[in-house]
Design a protein around this motif. Structure first.
Motif, PDB file in Angstrom:
ATOM      1  N   GLY A  14      83.871   3.343  57.994  1.00 27.11           N
ATOM      2  CA  GLY A  14      84.635   3.256  56.736  1.00 27.11           C
ATOM      3  C   GLY A  14      83.740   3.487  55.538  1.00 27.11           C
ATOM      4  N   ILE A  15      82.593   2.812  55.505  1.00 24.42           N
ATOM      5  CA  ILE A  15      81.655   2.978  54.375  1.00 24.42           C
ATOM      6  C   ILE A  15      81.169   4.416  54.325  1.00 24.42           C
ATOM      7  N   GLY A  16      80.872   4.975  55.503  1.00 26.98           N
ATOM      8  CA  GLY A  16      80.391   6.365  55.581  1.00 26.98           C
ATOM      9  C   GLY A  16      81.413   7.324  54.979  1.00 26.98           C
ATOM     10  N   ILE A  17      82.677   7.109  55.298  1.00 29.24           N
ATOM     11  CA  ILE A  17      83.736   7.994  54.778  1.00 29.24           C
ATOM     12  C   ILE A  17      83.828   7.858  53.256  1.00 29.24           C
ATOM     13  N   VAL A  18      83.775   6.617  52.748  1.00 27.56           N
ATOM     14  CA  VAL A  18      83.851   6.387  51.296  1.00 27.56           C
ATOM     15  C   VAL A  18      82.690   7.095  50.594  1.00 27.56           C
ATOM     16  N   VAL A  19      81.485   6.966  51.162  1.00 32.99           N
ATOM     17  CA  VAL A  19      80.300   7.594  50.556  1.00 32.99           C
ATOM     18  C   VAL A  19      80.459   9.119  50.555  1.00 32.99           C
ATOM     19  N   LEU A  20      80.921   9.653  51.692  1.00 30.47           N
ATOM     20  CA  LEU A  20      81.079  11.107  51.801  1.00 30.47           C
ATOM     21  C   LEU A  20      82.112  11.626  50.801  1.00 30.47           C
ATOM     22  N   VAL A  21      83.264  10.935  50.712  1.00 30.00           N
ATOM     23  CA  VAL A  21      84.326  11.372  49.790  1.00 30.00           C
ATOM     24  C   VAL A  21      83.817  11.289  48.350  1.00 30.00           C
ATOM     25  N   SER A  22      83.111  10.202  48.021  1.00 28.68           N
ATOM     26  CA  SER A  22      82.578  10.051  46.663  1.00 28.68           C
ATOM     27  C   SER A  22      81.619  11.196  46.349  1.00 28.68           C
ATOM     28  N   TRP A  23      80.792  11.530  47.326  1.00 30.35           N
ATOM     29  CA  TRP A  23      79.827  12.623  47.120  1.00 30.35           C
ATOM     30  C   TRP A  23      80.561  13.943  46.890  1.00 30.35           C
ATOM     31  N   LEU A  24      81.604  14.196  47.689  1.00 30.58           N
ATOM     32  CA  LEU A  24      82.352  15.459  47.559  1.00 30.58           C
ATOM     33  C   LEU A  24      83.032  15.541  46.197  1.00 30.58           C
ATOM     34  N   VAL A  25      83.576  14.418  45.735  1.00 34.17           N
ATOM     35  CA  VAL A  25      84.234  14.392  44.419  1.00 34.17           C
ATOM     36  C   VAL A  25      83.195  14.672  43.338  1.00 34.17           C
ATOM     37  N   TRP A  26      82.049  14.002  43.406  1.00 33.11           N
ATOM     38  CA  TRP A  26      80.978  14.210  42.423  1.00 33.11           C
ATOM     39  C   TRP A  26      80.516  15.667  42.435  1.00 33.11           C
ATOM     40  N   ALA A  27      80.322  16.202  43.653  1.00 26.70           N
ATOM     41  CA  ALA A  27      79.797  17.572  43.784  1.00 26.70           C
ATOM     42  C   ALA A  27      80.711  18.586  43.119  1.00 26.70           C
ATOM     43  N   SER A  28      82.026  18.368  43.171  1.00 23.73           N
ATOM     44  CA  SER A  28      82.936  19.378  42.613  1.00 23.73           C
ATOM     45  C   SER A  28      83.350  19.091  41.176  1.00 23.73           C
ATOM     46  N   THR A  29      83.304  17.833  40.752  1.00 24.26           N
ATOM     47  CA  THR A  29      83.784  17.537  39.396  1.00 24.26           C
ATOM     48  C   THR A  29      82.659  17.428  38.371  1.00 24.26           C
ATOM     49  N   ASP A  30      81.431  17.205  38.801  1.00 20.79           N
ATOM     50  CA  ASP A  30      80.311  17.146  37.858  1.00 20.79           C
ATOM     51  C   ASP A  30      79.647  18.523  37.831  1.00 20.79           C
ATOM     52  N   ILE A  31      79.871  19.245  36.716  1.00 22.54           N
ATOM     53  CA  ILE A  31      79.387  20.635  36.667  1.00 22.54           C
ATOM     54  C   ILE A  31      77.861  20.718  36.747  1.00 22.54           C
ATOM     55  N   GLY A  32      77.203  19.587  36.465  1.00 18.52           N
ATOM     56  CA  GLY A  32      75.746  19.566  36.537  1.00 18.52           C
ATOM     57  C   GLY A  32      75.219  19.130  37.896  1.00 18.52           C
ATOM     58  N   SER A  33      76.112  18.932  38.865  1.00 21.12           N
ATOM     59  CA  SER A  33      75.655  18.413  40.159  1.00 21.12           C
ATOM     60  C   SER A  33      74.703  19.386  40.861  1.00 21.12           C
ATOM     61  N   GLY A  34      74.902  20.691  40.640  1.00 21.06           N
ATOM     62  CA  GLY A  34      74.006  21.681  41.241  1.00 21.06           C
ATOM     63  C   GLY A  34      74.225  21.895  42.722  1.00 21.06           C
ATOM     64  N   VAL A  35      75.327  21.385  43.250  1.00 24.05           N
ATOM     65  CA  VAL A  35      75.565  21.503  44.691  1.00 24.05           C
ATOM     66  C   VAL A  35      76.014  22.915  45.066  1.00 24.05           C
ATOM     67  N   TYR A  36      76.981  23.462  44.313  1.00 30.58           N
ATOM     68  CA  TYR A  36      77.536  24.774  44.673  1.00 30.58           C
ATOM     69  C   TYR A  36      77.011  25.908  43.804  1.00 30.58           C
ATOM     70  N   LEU A  37      76.502  25.564  42.629  1.00 27.21           N
ATOM     71  CA  LEU A  37      75.940  26.570  41.731  1.00 27.21           C
ATOM     72  C   LEU A  37      75.027  25.873  40.735  1.00 27.21           C
ATOM     73  N   THR A  38      74.220  26.672  40.037  1.00 23.62           N
ATOM     74  CA  THR A  38      73.349  26.100  39.020  1.00 23.62           C
ATOM     75  C   THR A  38      73.946  26.384  37.656  1.00 23.62           C
TER      76      THR A  38
END
Ligand SMILES: [Zn+2]
Length: 221
Positions: free
Chosen positions: A6-30
């Protein structure tokens, strides 16, 4: 064991949300989100040109001798070509912000995104006779498709470090100003919208604050 998954899923979902909504995350582009040095900030305006508000914003910028960067929507640029030319003629920089700014832009295929980016660039380049290399994805959302489209189009993505939330209709101008001022930092890139009513009044207030706090303004692009 169940709680661990459960904790793992919450962490993963939070990371995915951050990666796509924070334009400065640098995950998919710089994305370029802040200057490395100098007590200067950059002003960026999205979603224009707007026949009512953009001229007023330009007037304030002109009066203060300040230059900004406008991320324009392709179909709006086609509808108001004189405004696009005026923005450039007054020394501001422009970039693309998709052709339609559809709510589902982040879910389009790479091919459709690429079409929107190149079509907007063609419109802006034809209107101004200048090369247009800057791009800001609608809503600042990034994902693997946006990352691939940006790479295919060889555009430079500009993000921000301060989101003003000036599009929230329930927020007063004072609240927006307070939010920006609280977050001010050397090198900040500030996200604003020149389609909003009283965008010029907000800008005037912001420029007064910047002056009082000893910040200069530097144009991106
Ligand atoms: Zn936008």
């Amino acid at each position: 064991m169940g709680w661990l998954i459960g904790i793992g899923i919450v962490v993963l979902v939070s990371w995915l949300v951050w990666a796509s909504t924070d334009i400065g995350s640098g995950v998919y582009l710089t994305a370029y989100c802040a200057h490395a040095e100098g007590r200067e900030v950059s002003l960026t305006f999205d979603d224009g040109p707007d026949p009512e508000q953009t001229p007023r914003v330009l007037e304030v910028l002109r009066r203060h001798g300040v230059q900004a960067t406008f991320f324009l929507v392709g179909e709006r640029a086609e509808a108001y070509p004189d405004l696009v030319r005026q923005i450039v003629a007054e020394g501001h920089a422009i970039g693309g912000h998709s052709y339609r700014h559809g709510a589902l832009f982040p879910l389009l295929s790479v091919r459709r995104m690429t079409e929107e980016i190149t079509r907007t660039r063609a419109v802006l380049e034809q209107l101004t006779g200048q090369a247009v290399r800057l791009f800001r994805p609608p809503f600042g959302v990034t994902n693997p498709m946006v990352g691939r489209a940006v790479k295919a189009c060889e555009v430079q993505v500009v993000g921000w470090s301060i989101r003003s939330l000036d599009t929230l209709s329930c927020w007063s101008r004072e609240r927006v100003c307070r939010r920006i001022e609280k977050r001010l930092h050397p090198g900040a890139v500030i996200l604003l919208h020149d389609r909003m009513a009283e965008a010029d009044v907000l800008l005037e207030q912001l420029l007064t604050t910047l002056h009082r706090r000893g910040y200069g303004v530097r144009k991106i692009g």
